[in-house]
Scaffold this active site. Structure first.
Site, PDB file in Angstrom:
ATOM      1  CG  ASP A 113      47.925  58.859  33.767  1.00 31.04           C
ATOM      2  OD1 ASP A 113      47.591  57.682  33.997  1.00 31.04           O
ATOM      3  OD2 ASP A 113      49.057  59.175  33.369  1.00 31.04           O
ATOM      4  CD  GLU A 173      44.334  48.269  55.496  1.00 27.15           C
ATOM      5  OE1 GLU A 173      44.902  47.905  54.441  1.00 27.15           O
ATOM      6  OE2 GLU A 173      43.263  47.783  55.906  1.00 27.15           O
TER       7      GLU A 173
END
Ligand SMILES: Nc1ncnc2c1ncn2[C@@H]1O[C@H](COP(=O)(O)OP(=O)(O)O)[C@@H](O)[C@H]1O
Ligand SMILES: O=P(O)(O)OC[C@H]1O[C@](O)(COP(=O)(O)O)[C@@H](O)[C@@H]1O
Length: 308
Positions: A113, A173
């Protein structure tokens, strides 16, 4: 992890220090699953995913009684110092253990992580990002040829560190991350704006711990708002947590493994070895546990610019 374990073993032996491996973390420590490691025990390991020492959680170690049993095992084996590989939980336990029983401990940052203060990168992170990105590249082919909107979920329980490079490198996007609030309305608006610009396919990368929900939840809400959109969801999952480590990860794990052992030998304790701005640093467990590594805001801006 294996590359780090190998570096720890070889560094200890290089300095004439006997070394033992503790199987299954604190759980194995309490049970005495402790094995002497020589140089051949870690041969042919640098390129392998996972960990030869295995991994487990231990509820018992969170109790004083469990930590007493762990200490008894260390005394029994004549072990005088510990290297622990893990994250916040591992360091919290190690700090407590050291305060109670005086066993000097140095930590190595091990989590895909990358959400640990005290190091720019954690062991496993680069490999996880590359794995996720490879999958995203393949998903894009379908998104593009079928004019679809893909919501791709990557790991990151409380952080967007995996999601962000995947979004930038994968040409997404939009990216949704736990550290930064982004309303569903704004996601819908951005997709609508893209459609107005004749954009026919979209990629939205969602970190699993995002506040708006996981990729499935977000995708369902978007579909409700824009029924014409051909929506698909891919959860990349545990392939991100395995496989042969990248070159960068092998190098990092080796640097950290050496630094952890040499730190211990030089009298360091209750610190984590990390790399910041290419330099080796030791950060107190206290800071690693309490402080948050800030998200690089310029990355968020990059995604906005590059998806224009
Ligand atoms: N508050 C605590 N006190 C003592 N031990 C702890 C504490 N928190 C975590 N640990 C120990 O550290 C282990 C690893 O913690 P965990 O949160 O699972 O992983 P990570 O190190 O990746 O954050 C736990 O299984 C537990 O044994
Ligand atoms: O299958 P599990 O143990 O729930 O693991 C999944 C979780 O592990 C993580 O990958 C972090 O794992 P590590 O810190 O062990 O690398 C999270 O992103 C994810 O939520």
């Amino acid at each position: 992890m294996n590359a780090c374990v190998r570096a720890v073993v070889r560094t200890a032996l290089y300095h004439g220090v006997e070394v033992y491996g503790i199987m299954r973390g604190y759980s194995g420590l309490i049970k005495g699953e402790i094995v002497r490691l020589d140089t051949t025990a870690v041969a042919n390991m640098v390129q392998r995913g996972g960990t030869l020492l295995k991994s487990a959680r231990s509820q018992k170690f969170t109790t004083r009684e469990g930590r007493q049993e762990a200490y008894n095992q260390l005394v029994h084996h004549g072990i005088e110092g510990l290297v622990v590989i893990g994250g916040n939980g591992t360091f919290t336990g190690a700090q407590l253990f050291e305060q109670e029983f005086g066993i000097p401990t140095v930590g190595a940052p091990g989590t895909i992580d990358n959400d640990l203060y005290g190091t720019d990168y954690t062991i496993g992170y680069d490999t996880a990002v590359n794995t996720a990105l490879e999958a995203i590249d393949k998903i894009r082919d379908t998104a593009d040829s079928h004019d679809r909107a893909f919501f791709v979920e990557v790991m990151g329980r409380d952080s967007g560190y995996i999601a962000i490079p995947c979004a930038i490198g994968g040409g997404a996007e939009i990216v949704l991350v736990p550290e930064q609030e982004q309303s569903l309305e704004s996601v819908i608006d951005m997709l609508q704006a893209g459609r107005k610009r004749q954009k026919s396919s979209f990629l939205v990368v969602v970190a699993e711990g995002d506040e708006e929900g996981n990729a499935t939840t977000v995708a369902a809400k978007v579909k409700e708002a824009i029924p014409e959109l051909d929506v698909r969801v891919t959860v990349i999952g545990h392939i991100q947590r395995g496989g042969a480590p990248s070159a960068a990860d092998r190098l990092l794990a080796s640097q950290i493994g050496i630094a952890a052992v040499e730190g211990l030998i030089n009298g360091m304790h209750s610190v984590m070895a990390g790399i910041i701005d290419r330099k080796l640093v030791y950060t107190p467990f206290e800071d690693c546990i309490k402080r948050k590594k800030p998200l690089n805001q310029s990355f968020m801006r990059m995604i906005e610019i590059l998806s224009t």
